[in-house]
Design a protein around this motif. Structure first.
Motif, mmCIF file in Angstrom:
data_model
loop_
_atom_site.group_PDB
_atom_site.id
_atom_site.type_symbol
_atom_site.label_atom_id
_atom_site.label_comp_id
_atom_site.label_asym_id
_atom_site.label_seq_id
_atom_site.Cartn_x
_atom_site.Cartn_y
_atom_site.Cartn_z
ATOM 1 N N VAL A 43 -27.255 -4.651 48.082
ATOM 2 C CA VAL A 43 -26.322 -4.389 49.461
ATOM 3 C C VAL A 43 -26.990 -4.906 50.595
ATOM 4 N N ALA A 44 -28.362 -5.017 50.442
ATOM 5 C CA ALA A 44 -29.469 -5.548 51.741
ATOM 6 C C ALA A 44 -28.750 -6.519 52.358
ATOM 7 N N GLN A 45 -29.571 -7.398 53.265
ATOM 8 C CA GLN A 45 -29.501 -8.869 53.672
ATOM 9 C C GLN A 45 -30.046 -10.075 53.367
ATOM 10 N N LEU A 46 -31.315 -9.602 52.572
ATOM 11 C CA LEU A 46 -32.816 -9.493 52.735
ATOM 12 C C LEU A 46 -32.231 -10.471 51.377
ATOM 13 N N ALA A 104 -28.219 -23.930 48.383
ATOM 14 C CA ALA A 104 -29.051 -24.313 49.219
ATOM 15 C C ALA A 104 -29.009 -23.451 51.171
ATOM 16 N N ALA A 105 -29.300 -22.279 50.931
ATOM 17 C CA ALA A 105 -29.564 -21.360 51.134
ATOM 18 C C ALA A 105 -31.322 -21.057 51.176
ATOM 19 N N PRO A 106 -32.180 -21.564 52.732
ATOM 20 C CA PRO A 106 -33.326 -21.963 52.764
ATOM 21 C C PRO A 106 -34.570 -20.882 52.233
ATOM 22 N N TYR A 107 -33.871 -19.532 52.644
ATOM 23 C CA TYR A 107 -34.746 -18.817 52.941
ATOM 24 C C TYR A 107 -34.198 -17.830 51.490
ATOM 25 N N GLU A 108 -33.210 -18.252 51.262
ATOM 26 C CA GLU A 108 -33.110 -17.556 49.104
ATOM 27 C C GLU A 108 -33.692 -18.894 48.886
ATOM 28 N N GLY A 109 -33.901 -20.185 49.078
ATOM 29 C CA GLY A 109 -34.964 -20.792 48.344
ATOM 30 C C GLY A 109 -36.225 -20.060 48.105
ATOM 31 N N PHE A 110 -36.751 -19.839 49.262
ATOM 32 C CA PHE A 110 -38.063 -19.613 50.090
ATOM 33 C C PHE A 110 -38.819 -18.498 49.234
ATOM 34 N N ALA A 111 -37.807 -17.309 49.177
ATOM 35 C CA ALA A 111 -37.964 -15.680 49.007
ATOM 36 C C ALA A 111 -38.508 -16.372 46.877
ATOM 37 N N PHE A 112 -37.628 -17.011 46.144
ATOM 38 C CA PHE A 112 -37.538 -17.030 45.197
ATOM 39 C C PHE A 112 -39.294 -17.715 44.638
ATOM 40 N N ILE A 113 -39.397 -19.141 45.754
ATOM 41 C CA ILE A 113 -40.329 -19.904 45.202
ATOM 42 C C ILE A 113 -41.960 -19.287 45.844
ATOM 43 N N ILE A 162 -20.662 -8.312 48.171
ATOM 44 C CA ILE A 162 -20.659 -9.257 49.401
ATOM 45 C C ILE A 162 -19.703 -8.638 50.956
ATOM 46 N N TRP A 163 -19.308 -8.286 50.988
ATOM 47 C CA TRP A 163 -18.475 -7.560 51.933
ATOM 48 C C TRP A 163 -19.343 -6.738 52.276
ATOM 49 N N TYR A 164 -20.361 -6.325 51.877
ATOM 50 C CA TYR A 164 -21.032 -4.872 52.831
ATOM 51 C C TYR A 164 -22.435 -5.684 53.720
ATOM 52 N N ALA A 165 -22.868 -6.837 52.629
ATOM 53 C CA ALA A 165 -23.673 -7.587 53.026
ATOM 54 C C ALA A 165 -23.097 -8.942 54.629
ATOM 55 N N ASN A 166 -21.785 -8.912 54.576
ATOM 56 C CA ASN A 166 -21.685 -9.839 54.798
ATOM 57 C C ASN A 166 -22.187 -10.594 55.328
ATOM 58 N N ILE A 167 -22.497 -11.597 54.515
ATOM 59 C CA ILE A 167 -23.149 -12.666 55.018
ATOM 60 C C ILE A 167 -22.185 -14.450 54.893
ATOM 61 N N PRO A 168 -21.834 -14.589 56.325
ATOM 62 C CA PRO A 168 -20.957 -15.677 56.441
ATOM 63 C C PRO A 168 -21.100 -16.554 55.124
ATOM 64 N N GLU A 169 -22.708 -16.818 54.329
ATOM 65 C CA GLU A 169 -21.992 -18.441 53.377
ATOM 66 C C GLU A 169 -20.810 -17.705 52.001
ATOM 67 N N THR A 206 -18.856 -14.654 52.699
ATOM 68 C CA THR A 206 -17.934 -13.677 52.995
ATOM 69 C C THR A 206 -16.517 -14.913 52.619
ATOM 70 N N THR A 207 -17.055 -16.433 52.730
ATOM 71 C CA THR A 207 -15.701 -17.156 52.686
ATOM 72 C C THR A 207 -14.706 -17.348 52.120
ATOM 73 N N TRP A 208 -14.963 -17.207 50.147
ATOM 74 C CA TRP A 208 -14.895 -16.955 49.310
ATOM 75 C C TRP A 208 -14.283 -15.482 48.811
ATOM 76 N N TRP A 209 -13.938 -14.488 49.341
ATOM 77 C CA TRP A 209 -13.471 -13.565 49.617
ATOM 78 C C TRP A 209 -12.208 -13.835 50.894
ATOM 79 N N ILE A 210 -12.621 -14.223 51.574
ATOM 80 C CA ILE A 210 -11.781 -13.919 53.016
ATOM 81 C C ILE A 210 -10.630 -15.194 52.372
ATOM 82 N N ALA A 211 -10.607 -15.507 52.247
ATOM 83 C CA ALA A 211 -9.629 -16.532 51.294
ATOM 84 C C ALA A 211 -8.489 -15.801 50.479
ATOM 85 N N ARG A 212 -9.377 -15.095 49.883
ATOM 86 C CA ARG A 212 -8.555 -13.929 48.885
ATOM 87 C C ARG A 212 -7.958 -12.661 49.363
#
Lengths: 479, 421
Positions: free
Chosen positions: A254-257, A332-341, B274-281, B283-289
């Motif tokens: 649930v985190a954004q990390l 294509a998220a740079p942070y995501e890519g970085f974390a895995f590399i 996706i809802w919980y983390a609420n990252i814009p990249e 959530t788009t798919w869910w906002i549409a739905r």
């Protein structure tokens, strides 16, 4: 019991192989299994391991006291790795804990009759592993004396836990799971406890086993109620297992990390738990069947079946690793890519390499039947899986190491207390398990009897459909 | 070996092929007329993609489950296995239905359907993905997927039918030997097919669990179809003694476990995280739905695809009543079709980029549902029925000559004697 005359790993579609070897009546089955509890002296190895495990468990107790007296600073946790070994150990143990009931309940629902030899083991393992797991967050909260604040108890200060935190969901999920697992284990054991009671050689045993067998008399009505209860508990336990390990995965997902936040986490964690759990069952079963002569029940076919499941679940875990990697690039998220590399080539690359070698590469040996039926090979592989699954959690948790603020990047190093507590938790787990082997029925006696051909007499001998694997009279879920 | 009439489709096969195939073609013809009147090619192809994914999931589930039988050396299911293999065998010709989409992509006019084909607008993220999301590689992958599926479904069908004649256990061994590799091939092809044909419709969006979600859908589609197939055959006087209520109950359990509960679990995981983390990249798919008209649709799926069948299927009584379980199977197929519709149709609105709040965006969408792709049309139904008709005819065609049960499978007697209680 030196060599087995029957090789029950041979695949013959025309006949189901026997799952209980060298027994043609129920009395000898009871005798052989009860011997583990009734022999005047357990094998020397039992004393030695109990001594070592007990010492480690004692060390754990001392370290916990040291922690409480001094503070959580004795751990290697730092900023930004606020969660170090305690959460790694928690997830590791809770994963093993989830596998036991999963093995037992899901194999029961899928009518896998070979489960009867290992389910008691697996369930006991669950209970002890969840105890080890629950301890870590419990001592991590800092003020251990107010640990009950984890629960939403009405109080005059109007203080409540954060209901939106997955850590609170964990409290409920693990608590519920522990309760149901304990009931499942205990209910399944009642007929066998009654057997031990009836055979008790002294008054103390008779009273102790008698108390816990709840007046079991083996009447038809008792069996009927028992089968119902067992079925319901199995059906309840199955979704609980999935939900609990999913909730544990929520702690991260649930985190954004980057590296934590990915949608495949719930099923991936569940598969990882089965994977690690089967490895732990094997780790315990291989020596136990040697020491106590249980090879007629935990046969090579049982071990082979478990190895196949390890290969399967290892592949699912490998699939999840691959998906994470692919999507990290695809996003294509740079942070995501970085974390895995960074996982694969950063400062803790060696942990990642251990994880991949142990979890993905090592189980591939099980493609070969010769290797998966060789005791030494399988023992080495399952030990590697145990190690790999611990490192998997280590790798995941250390995604924290390089956060969004490069100035706070550092190298996470565990302290001696961290390492001591990890070793100590193994000591606690093994102590409990060794006591279980000695004092409780280690194989489900009543259930093993039910899968023997003798349990299902057919005077006219018609049809191959009544083999040991699937036949008339299966106990089975109807919900 | 002479098999009795009730083990053969016999005269039923040509009748089904004529009726279902004919009805399918008529429905497709109506669809084409409707599409021509509508005049929007992209809209038609969206509709066609929904229908195609729907009919693909049924044999894909069949292939998966056939492989599982050999992996686990299952006994209980042998009486049903030919039907699984027959459903899966459709994968040998379903590539034909994929050609229109392939042609559209090759002709370079598919950028309405797959926005990543649009190179006119500079888009950093899509350029990053171009090594994977490009027409050439996409086509190669599609050919690979269909090739592997055709090979696997043919392999299991052929070997199983060959065993009917000779009764040789070598066929069983051969199928069991390939099963683990087949499972890996299946898992990878199905995952990437889901990425290619459904997830890439919103090419910026990504979700690691997407392949698993699609898999849960195939389970729902396949187990429902299997129940209906058996139900239909028994109505025709086939397999009356071989397939019992015990088998119905077991397939019902699997439908409950995988098509309902597992589907709900995976869908919830995908939403909640996706809802919980609420990252814009993401959530788009869910906002549409979850904004505008799709909001109701999403709730409908949650309640209709999960809550209701969960309650209805949990008891053994519904699973052991032929008519009731067949009714549930029809209902679940409808829900699955809605699920595919919900996967393909919604569009992430451009208005997202300038909306000041979710509320404002919701209002904007309400006033113009087309911006999120909410444009229900009759051709959605006719197209789906058309392809479904062809699938039914195709299944009858596959099973027209062989026995409806693997008569000489070494474990058949186990399946015939099997009881739940």
């Amino acid at each position: 019991m030196t060599t087995l005359p029957i090789d029950n790993t041979i695949e013959d579609p025309l006949h189901r192989p026997p799952l209980v070897l060298n027994h043609d009546n129920f009395t000898s089955v009871t005798e052989e299994i009860c011997h583990v509890n009734e022999s005047p002296k357990p094998p020397m190895a039992w004393y030695v391991t109990l001594g070592i495990a007990g010492a480690l468990a004692g060390m754990l107790g001392v370290l916990i006291m040291y922690l409480i007296v001094t503070g959580v600073g004795v751990w290697g946790n730092q900023n930004p790795v606020m969660w170090g070994f305690p959460i790694v150990n928690f997830v590791f143990w809770v994963g093993i804990g989830h596998a036991g009931t999963l093995i037992s309940a899901i194999l029961f629902l899928f009518r896998q009759r070979w489960r009867t030899a290992i389910n008691r083991f697996a369930e006991a393992m669950t209970i002890f592993a969840v105890i080890c797991a629950g301890m870590f967050p419990g001592i991590h909260i800092g003020r251990v004396w107010v640990a009950y604040w984890l629960f939403p108890i009405p109080n005059q200060m109007d203080m409540w836990p954060q209901f939106r935190s997955p850590l609170l969901w964990d409290v409920f999920a693990v608590g519920t799971y522990f309760t149901v697992s304990l009931l499942f284990w205990y209910v399944g054991m009642i007929p066998d406890l009654a057997t031990l009671r009836d055979r008790a050689s002294n008054r103390i045993k008779a009273i102790a086993y008698g108390f816990f067998s709840l007046g079991w008399r083996g009447s038809t009505r008792h069996w009927h109620r028992y089968e119902r209860a067992y079925l319901l508990l199995a059906a309840l336990a199955t979704p609980l297992v999935l939900s609990v390990h999913s909730v544990v995965s929520f702690d991260f997902a649930v985190a954004q990390l980057p590296g934590w936040h990915t949608t495949i986490f719930p099923p991936y964690f569940v598969a990882g738990a089965i994977f690690g759990g089967f490895a732990m069952v094997m780790t315990l079963a291989i020596p136990a069947r040697e020491l106590w002569g249980l090879k007629n029940f935990i046969t090579m076919r049982h071990l082979e079946n478990m190895n196949k499941i390890i290969l399967l679940t290892g592949s699912i875990v490998g699939y999840a690793y691959a998906m994470e990697f692919f999507i990290a690039w695809y996003s294509a998220a740079p942070y995501e890519g970085f974390a895995f590399i960074n996982r694969a080539s950063g400062q803790h690359w060696w942990a990642y390499a251990i994880m991949i070698t142990c979890n993905v590469v090592a189980p591939q040996l099980f493609w070969s039947k010769r290797l998966r039926t060789n005791l030494w090979v399988m023992f080495v592989v399952v030990m590697m899986v145990n190690i790999g699954m611990w490192f998997e959690r280590f790798v995941i948790v250390l995604s924290l190491e390089q956060d969004f603020l490069p100035s706070s990047w550092a190298y996470f190093k565990p302290t001696w207390v961290d390492l001591g507590m990890l070793a100590g938790s193994f000591g606690l787990f093994l102590t409990l398990f060794l006591l279980f082997i000695r004092y409780l029925p280690v194989i489900a006696i009543a259930e093993v009897k039910a899968i023997m051909p003798e349990a299902n007499p057919h005077p006219h001998g018609h049809g191959a459909g009544h083999g040991p694997d699937h036949g008339v009279g299966d106990t089975e879920v109807d919900a | 070996m002479v098999t009795p009439d009730r083990h053969q489709l016999g005269a039923v096969a040509p009748r089904v092929i004529r009726l279902a195939g004919g009805a399918g073609l008529v429905a497709l013809a109506i669809t084409i007329v409707l599409a021509l009147v509508d005049g929007d090619a992209t809209r038609f192809f969206r509709s066609y993609l929904v229908a195609l994914l729907f009919v693909l999931t049924i044999p894909l589930g069949g292939l998966f489950f056939t492989i599982v039988q050999h992996l686990t050396r299952a006994g209980w299911s042998v009486a049903l296995r030919r039907l699984m293999e027959g459903l899966a065998a459709n994968l040998q010709w379903l590539w034909i239905l994929f050609i229109p989409i392939l042609v559209l992509v090759i002709s370079g006019r598919a950028d309405g359907l797959f926005p990543w084909l649009d190179h006119a607008h500079h888009d950093h993220a899509l350029e990053h993905k171009a090594p994977y999301l490009n027409a050439g590689f996409w086509i190669v992958r599609a050919i690979l997927f269909f090739g592997i599926w055709a090979f696997l479904s043919r392999f299991f069908f052929r070997n199983s039918v060959a065993q009917d004649a000779s009764g040789d256990v070598r066929y069983t061994h051969a199928m069991q030997r390939l099963a683990p590799v087949a499972m890996i091939m299946y898992a990878l092809t199905q995952t990437f097919a889901a990425f290619d044909w459904a997830m890439s419709l919103s090419p910026h969006w990504f979700s690691t669990i997407f392949g698993v979600y699609f898999f849960a859908g195939t389970c729902c589609a396949f187990f429902s179809s299997l129940i209906l197939l058996v139900f239909f055959l028994q109505r025709q006087g086939k397999l009356e003694n071989e397939v019992t209520l015990e088998h119905y109950q077991d397939v019902g359990k699997l439908l409950f476990g995988f098509g309902v509960a597992f589907w709900g679990y995976i869908g919830f995981s995908q939403f909640m995280l996706i809802w919980y983390a609420n990252i814009p990249e993401e959530t788009t798919w869910w906002i549409a739905r979850t904004q505008g008209p799709w909001r109701t649709f999403t709730w409908l799926l949650f309640i209709g695809h999960f809550c209701i069948p969960f309650v209805v299927l949990i008891t053994k009584h519904t699973k052991r009543h032929r008519i009731v379980i067949a009714g549930i199977a029809v209902y679940m197929l409808v829900m699955h079709a809605l699920d595919m519709y919900w996967l393909v149709m919604p569009l992430i609105p451009d208005a997202l980029h300038h909306a000041t709040s979710l509320q404002a965006l919701g209002n904007e969408i309400e006033s113009d549902p087309a911006m999120v792709g909410f444009t229900p049309h009759l051709m959605d139904v006719t197209c789906l029925l058309g392809l479904l008709g062809l699938l039914v005819a195709g299944t009858a065609y596959q099973l027209r000559r062989c026995s409806l049960i693997p008569v000489r499978d070494p474990r058949l007697s186990e399946s015939l004697a099997f009881e739940n209680m």
